[in-house]
Enzyme design. Structure first.
Site, PDB file in Angstrom:
ATOM      1  N   MET A  11     -12.201  -2.414  -2.893  1.00 30.73           N
ATOM      2  CA  MET A  11     -12.057  -2.088  -1.479  1.00 30.73           C
ATOM      3  C   MET A  11     -13.361  -2.350  -0.739  1.00 30.73           C
ATOM      4  SD  MET A  11      -8.927  -1.101  -1.353  1.00 30.73           S
ATOM      5  CE  MET A  11      -8.923  -0.535   0.357  1.00 30.73           C
ATOM      6  N   ASP A  64      -9.873  -6.251  -0.871  1.00 32.54           N
ATOM      7  CA  ASP A  64      -8.994  -5.707   0.154  1.00 32.54           C
ATOM      8  C   ASP A  64      -9.842  -5.026   1.214  1.00 32.54           C
ATOM      9  OD1 ASP A  64      -7.037  -4.525   1.680  1.00 32.54           O
ATOM     10  OD2 ASP A  64      -6.221  -3.282   0.071  1.00 32.54           O
ATOM     11  N   MET A  74      -2.465   4.547  -3.608  1.00 34.64           N
ATOM     12  CA  MET A  74      -3.504   5.408  -3.028  1.00 34.64           C
ATOM     13  C   MET A  74      -2.950   6.824  -2.985  1.00 34.64           C
ATOM     14  SD  MET A  74      -5.113   3.046  -0.003  1.00 34.64           S
ATOM     15  CE  MET A  74      -3.731   1.941   0.254  1.00 34.64           C
ATOM     16  N   MET A 115       0.626   5.297   0.179  1.00 38.25           N
ATOM     17  CA  MET A 115      -0.305   6.368   0.542  1.00 38.25           C
ATOM     18  C   MET A 115       0.440   7.689   0.645  1.00 38.25           C
ATOM     19  SD  MET A 115      -2.405   4.477   3.593  1.00 38.25           S
ATOM     20  CE  MET A 115      -2.472   2.681   3.688  1.00 38.25           C
ATOM     21  N   ASP A 168       0.844  -1.196   0.000  1.00 41.79           N
ATOM     22  CA  ASP A 168       0.000   0.000   0.000  1.00 41.79           C
ATOM     23  C   ASP A 168       0.879   1.245   0.000  1.00 41.79           C
ATOM     24  OD1 ASP A 168      -2.712  -1.023   0.133  1.00 41.79           O
ATOM     25  OD2 ASP A 168      -2.192  -1.763   2.121  1.00 41.79           O
TER      26      ASP A 168
END
Length: 224
Positions: free
Chosen positions: A141, A177, A72, A41, A39
């Site tokens: 998601m 996820d 993200m 971010m 991930d």
């Protein structure tokens, strides 16, 4: 509908113990998982920061597994070459963060990675359906992105059911996820979901006598 009897399991490196990260990567690799989920971010698209270049470099040093990178971030198109060079094998972008997502998905394919589309819980299939044939991977998601340990959002179930059918039509991997526990894995696999990001409810859960990763992975595969 059950399109495949096999499931792919992607542990989220965000949830690992970063104090012993190299050992965690080695243990996860030995456990027989299919890829490592990363991930990324930026603190803008989601209210958190996570997993930059140093994590990617550490992963490449300690595993041969594919790296499944979830961007993200705002303006993901500007960072496709960067993350591919760091070793990303699959790169998922958010359509919500990119007004030209079709072009960015094409770019991901051009640089040799699998193009992925990540879909927030509140994003409708209607708004992204034109992009699905361009994808090799769709990351649905089931929690709001940004933090581990959240609760599953039940309103996403109908969308997953539809995406399961579309995955069979278009040939993309459908990955979920967010708050995946063993019961959810069984339920969603029956809808056509064939890949799961593993976090605090399925693999990295806190427990004094938690089994070895290999034992947990073996049990999860036996579920389906």
């Amino acid at each position: 509908m059950n399109h495949s009897t096999e499931i792919k399991l992607f542990p989220s490196i965000l949830c690992a113990d970063h104090g012993i990260l190299a050992q965690e990567i080695t243990d996860l690799t030995a456990a027989g998982v299919d890829a490592i989920h990363v991930d990324v971010m930026d603190g803008t698209f989601v209210p958190n920061f996570a997993c930059g270049a140093e994590i990617m470099r550490t992963l490449k040093q300690h595993t041969h597994l594919p790296l499944d990178v979830h961007l993200m971030i705002t303006n993901p198109a500007a960072y496709i070459d960067y993350f591919r060079a760091l070793g990303a094998d699959t790169i998922s972008i958010h359509a919500e963060a990119d007004p030209h997502a079709a072009r960015t998905l094409a770019k991901i394919r051009e640089v040799g990675a699998i193009p992925g589309l990540a879909i927030n819980p509140g994003t409708s299939i209607e708004s992204i359906k034109e992009l699905l044939p361009l994808c090799g991977h769709v990351l649905a998601m089931t929690v709001n992105p940004g933090f581990a340990g959240q609760s599953f959002l039940p309103f996403t179930l109908e969308k997953l059911r539809v995406l399961g059918t579309m995955a069979a039509q278009h040939g993309f991997t459908l990955c979920v996820d967010g708050a995946m526990d063993p019961d959810k894995i069984v339920e969603l696999h029956a809808m056509g979901v064939n890949a799961f990001v593993l976090g605090t409810k399925s693999l990295f859960y806190p427990q004094p006598n938690r089994p070895a990763y290999a034992e947990i992975i073996k049990k999860l595969r036996c579920l389906v």
